[in-house]
Enzyme design. Structure first.
Site, PDB file in Angstrom:
ATOM      1  N   ASP A 103     -33.765  54.932 -30.228  1.00 21.81           N
ATOM      2  CA  ASP A 103     -32.752  54.164 -31.269  1.00 21.81           C
ATOM      3  C   ASP A 103     -31.191  54.379 -31.166  1.00 21.81           C
ATOM      4  O   ASP A 103     -30.828  56.019 -30.938  1.00 21.81           O
ATOM      5  CB  ASP A 103     -32.980  56.099 -32.670  1.00 21.81           C
ATOM      6  N   ARG A 182     -25.438  52.449 -41.375  1.00 15.80           N
ATOM      7  CA  ARG A 182     -25.930  51.718 -40.178  1.00 15.80           C
ATOM      8  C   ARG A 182     -26.185  50.469 -40.502  1.00 15.80           C
ATOM      9  O   ARG A 182     -26.823  49.791 -39.495  1.00 15.80           O
ATOM     10  CB  ARG A 182     -27.649  52.481 -40.539  1.00 15.80           C
ATOM     11  N   LYS A 212     -34.528  45.891 -37.403  1.00 16.11           N
ATOM     12  CA  LYS A 212     -35.577  46.978 -38.506  1.00 16.11           C
ATOM     13  C   LYS A 212     -34.507  47.197 -39.334  1.00 16.11           C
ATOM     14  O   LYS A 212     -33.384  46.645 -39.831  1.00 16.11           O
ATOM     15  CB  LYS A 212     -35.480  48.320 -37.349  1.00 16.11           C
ATOM     16  N   HIS A 213     -35.622  47.425 -40.941  1.00 13.77           N
ATOM     17  CA  HIS A 213     -36.962  47.591 -40.936  1.00 13.77           C
ATOM     18  C   HIS A 213     -37.192  46.835 -41.967  1.00 13.77           C
ATOM     19  O   HIS A 213     -37.009  46.597 -42.395  1.00 13.77           O
ATOM     20  CB  HIS A 213     -36.178  49.293 -41.048  1.00 13.77           C
ATOM     21  N   HIS A 225     -38.107  59.008 -45.053  1.00 14.86           N
ATOM     22  CA  HIS A 225     -38.556  60.098 -44.299  1.00 14.86           C
ATOM     23  C   HIS A 225     -38.586  61.704 -45.248  1.00 14.86           C
ATOM     24  O   HIS A 225     -39.803  62.108 -44.720  1.00 14.86           O
ATOM     25  CB  HIS A 225     -37.072  61.004 -43.471  1.00 14.86           C
ATOM     26  N   ASP A 298     -42.221  52.247 -37.858  1.00 15.72           N
ATOM     27  CA  ASP A 298     -41.452  53.145 -37.981  1.00 15.72           C
ATOM     28  C   ASP A 298     -42.172  54.739 -37.649  1.00 15.72           C
ATOM     29  O   ASP A 298     -43.492  54.606 -38.007  1.00 15.72           O
ATOM     30  CB  ASP A 298     -40.377  53.913 -39.268  1.00 15.72           C
TER      31      ASP A 298
END
Length: 576
Positions: A103, A182, A212-213, A225, A298
């Site tokens: 990453d 991001r 991504k994503h 997460h 992922d």
């Protein structure tokens, strides 16, 4: 190009393999058992720290490579030299060279060396580039491409050939706790341009880019997460917003796409994670967008997919949906065994496995992994963190700084002004604000700098308030960021309330490092400067902007209703 560093060949997914390369892929594939074909699709996580060759952590890694025959690894935190040395050690163990990924958003500096306390001595790092959103605020596709190129050069120098970047998500939800800075911004077309530019830069340096994503994680208010976010976009909205950057970058030659652990009821009608849904990963990505590169899940340890699906079930369903690489399964041998059992039961075909294995082998060829699996530590030292790369970071940072409020002309701060600086950061984030304070003190030698954290007491804040002399100015810097798996991020309510109350009587300037939406906690501050990220380059740029030593030209790539609109940004001249 740094002298002594041979120029890597660009990665071009549209270029056909040579006859010799095709023969290697065919002959290698023919030698692999079904077990080893499955293993080529598995990519466990490896920390980039130093460990002895016989330490349990490295023994485990060795077992994955020499016994399980995994096809690649994803590298995490560590210094550039140690990451490269560990990759070299793993490559020497591998029967087939490993496809090494990481990453890197948006640069190798994400693997930083760290800071030692209490001396605050830096262990050094690769180039720390400003965030994607800072690049969006700078507003230059040229800078986006250069950021990608530098990221690619430094990644390749340490042995990383598959980069999990750029983020192609359109961050149009201010409450998004996991994408945020991001992303390049909220405008689909502009995000598409910058995503394609960054991708082109990466692949010009000889590494493969991974978007991504997919199919878009920007319009969520949950951290995948921790749980499964739900995206409520219908097919028309998806086509005109979320898919725009992916489509543009795929057409431009992106090598890989990473899946999102999100639910998209508009396709399929239920809450099955997109990673496990054939209609999304094959029907939408492969068929509709005509993508023929690597599909990477992922992390399979995330709760967005972990809740409701067992470890073996999730890897089987991901392959059925269209994935090629199984990223970070909880149990490597168990994942391989689970896939083999699914083939025996008829739930997966051997042909389906072989198709993905062939794709992985082809990308090992395309990225030079097969030709040059070992990297030179001497060349690395000349290339990674090169002065020219840090100058690029400074250029992006200077152009990213955005002045979004200045009701009483507090910016720039007049020379000789009495100044207090409050640095807000988590207790263990010892480096936060250090560069900013040093740069500001160079121009305001008597500035007093104090720190606050989520545990700062009301008594501590009251003591600080008593030290604010009449006529003084207060500068507050916030260093809050997304920490994977910890959900939302903001300033502790008690500290935010104190700052906002002080702003009624003391001219206060807020400088946000990272989360640009934090202004919602400070409605009364007189001036607001956004940097959209963290790191020394952005701290230097913000301090110079406040001191009037550099122009302020950034434009917000996002909006926050009631506070600012996309494209806003007060301009200041400065004397660079």
């Amino acid at each position: 190009m740094v002298p002594g560093a041979p120029p890597p060949g660009p990665v071009d997914p549209h270029r056909a393999l040579s006859a010799a390369q095709r023969r290697w892929v065919d002959s290698t594939l023919a030698t692999l058992s079904l077990h080893d074909r499955v293993a080529q699709l598995v990519m466990p996580w490896v920390l980039g720290d130093y460990v002895n060759a016989d330490a349990p952590a490295f023994v485990q890694v060795r077992r994955w490579i020499t016994e399980d025959h995994v096809g690649g690894v994803v590298m995490s935190l560590g210094s550039p030299i140690e990451v490269a040395a560990k990759i070299n050690a793993m490559q020497r163990l591998a029967p087939i060279p490993l496809l090494v990924a990481s990453d890197l958003e948006p640069g190798l500096g994400r693997l930083e060396g760290g800071v030692f306390t209490p001396s605050l001595t830096s262990a050094g790092s690769a180039t720390v580039l400003p965030s994607a959103m800072a690049i969006g605020a700078a507003g230059s596709t040229t800078l986006a491409r250069e950021a990608g190129r530098v990221t690619g050069l430094e990644a390749r120098a340490v042995g990383i050939r598959l980069v999990f970047a750029p983020v192609a998500d359109v961050n149009n939800n201010p409450d998004n706790p996991v994408i945020n800075v991001r992303s390049f911004g909220e405008d689909p077309q502009r995000v598409a341009e910058l995503t394609a530019a960054f991708t082109a830069g990466l692949e010009s340096a000889g590494v493969a880019a991974t978007l991504k994503h997919f199919p878009g994680h920007g319009d969520t208010d949950a951290d995948s997460h921790l749980r499964l976010p739900v995206v409520t976009s219908d097919a028309a909205r998806l086509d005109s917003v979320e898919l725009v950057p992916f489509r543009r970058a795929i057409d431009a030659g992106a090598a890989g796409v990473m899946t999102a652990h999100i639910a998209l009821p508009a396709i399929g009608g239920d809450s099955t994670p997109a990673t496990l849904r054939p209609a999304i990963m094959t029907g939408l990505l492969r068929d509709s967008l005509d993508f023929d590169g690597l599909v990477v899940t992922d992390a399979l340890t995330m709760q967005g997919i972990g809740r409701g699906y067992g470890p073996e079930e999730s890897v089987v369903l991901a392959l059925r949906a269209g994935a090629d690489i199984l990223l970070m399964p909880a149990d490597v041998p168990g994942a391989i065994a689970g896939v083999l059992a699914a083939v025996e039961r008829g739930e997966l075909s051997a042909e389906r496995i072989t198709a993905s294995t062939r794709r992985v082998l082809e990308w090992k060829v395309r990225t030079g992994t097969i030709a040059e699996p070992i990297v030179s530590l001497e060349t690395l030292r000349q290339l990674v963190g090169a002065p020219a790369h840090w100058r690029l970071a400074d250029t992006i940072a200077a152009r990213a700084v955005t002045l979004l409020r200045d009701s009483t002309r507090l910016v720039p701060i007049a020379a000789g002004q009495a100044l207090a600086v409050l640095t807000y950061a988590p207790e263990l984030d010892v480096a936060a604000g250090r560069t900013f304070a040093a740069e500001l003190r160079a121009h305001f030698p008597r500035a007093r700098v104090v720190r606050a954290s989520p545990t700062t007491t009301a008594a501590d804040l009251a003591a600080l308030a008593r030290e604010l002399t009449p006529g003084s100015r207060l500068v507050v810097t916030t260093h809050v960021r997304t920490i994977e798996g910890e959900g939302g991020f903001a300033v502790a309510p008690a500290v935010a309330a104190w700052v906002d109350s002080v702003a009624h009587t003391v001219p206060t300037t807020l400088v946000s490092f990272s989360n640009p939406y934090v202004i919602r906690q400070f409605p009364s501050v007189g001036a607001y400067l956004a940097t959209y990220g963290r790191g020394e380059a952005l701290e230097r740029a913000a301090a110079r902007a406040l001191a009037g030593l550099a122009p302020i030209t950034g434009r917000a790539p996002i909006s926050l209703p009631g506070y600012f609109r996309r494209g806003d940004g007060l301009q200041r001249g400065g004397q660079p």
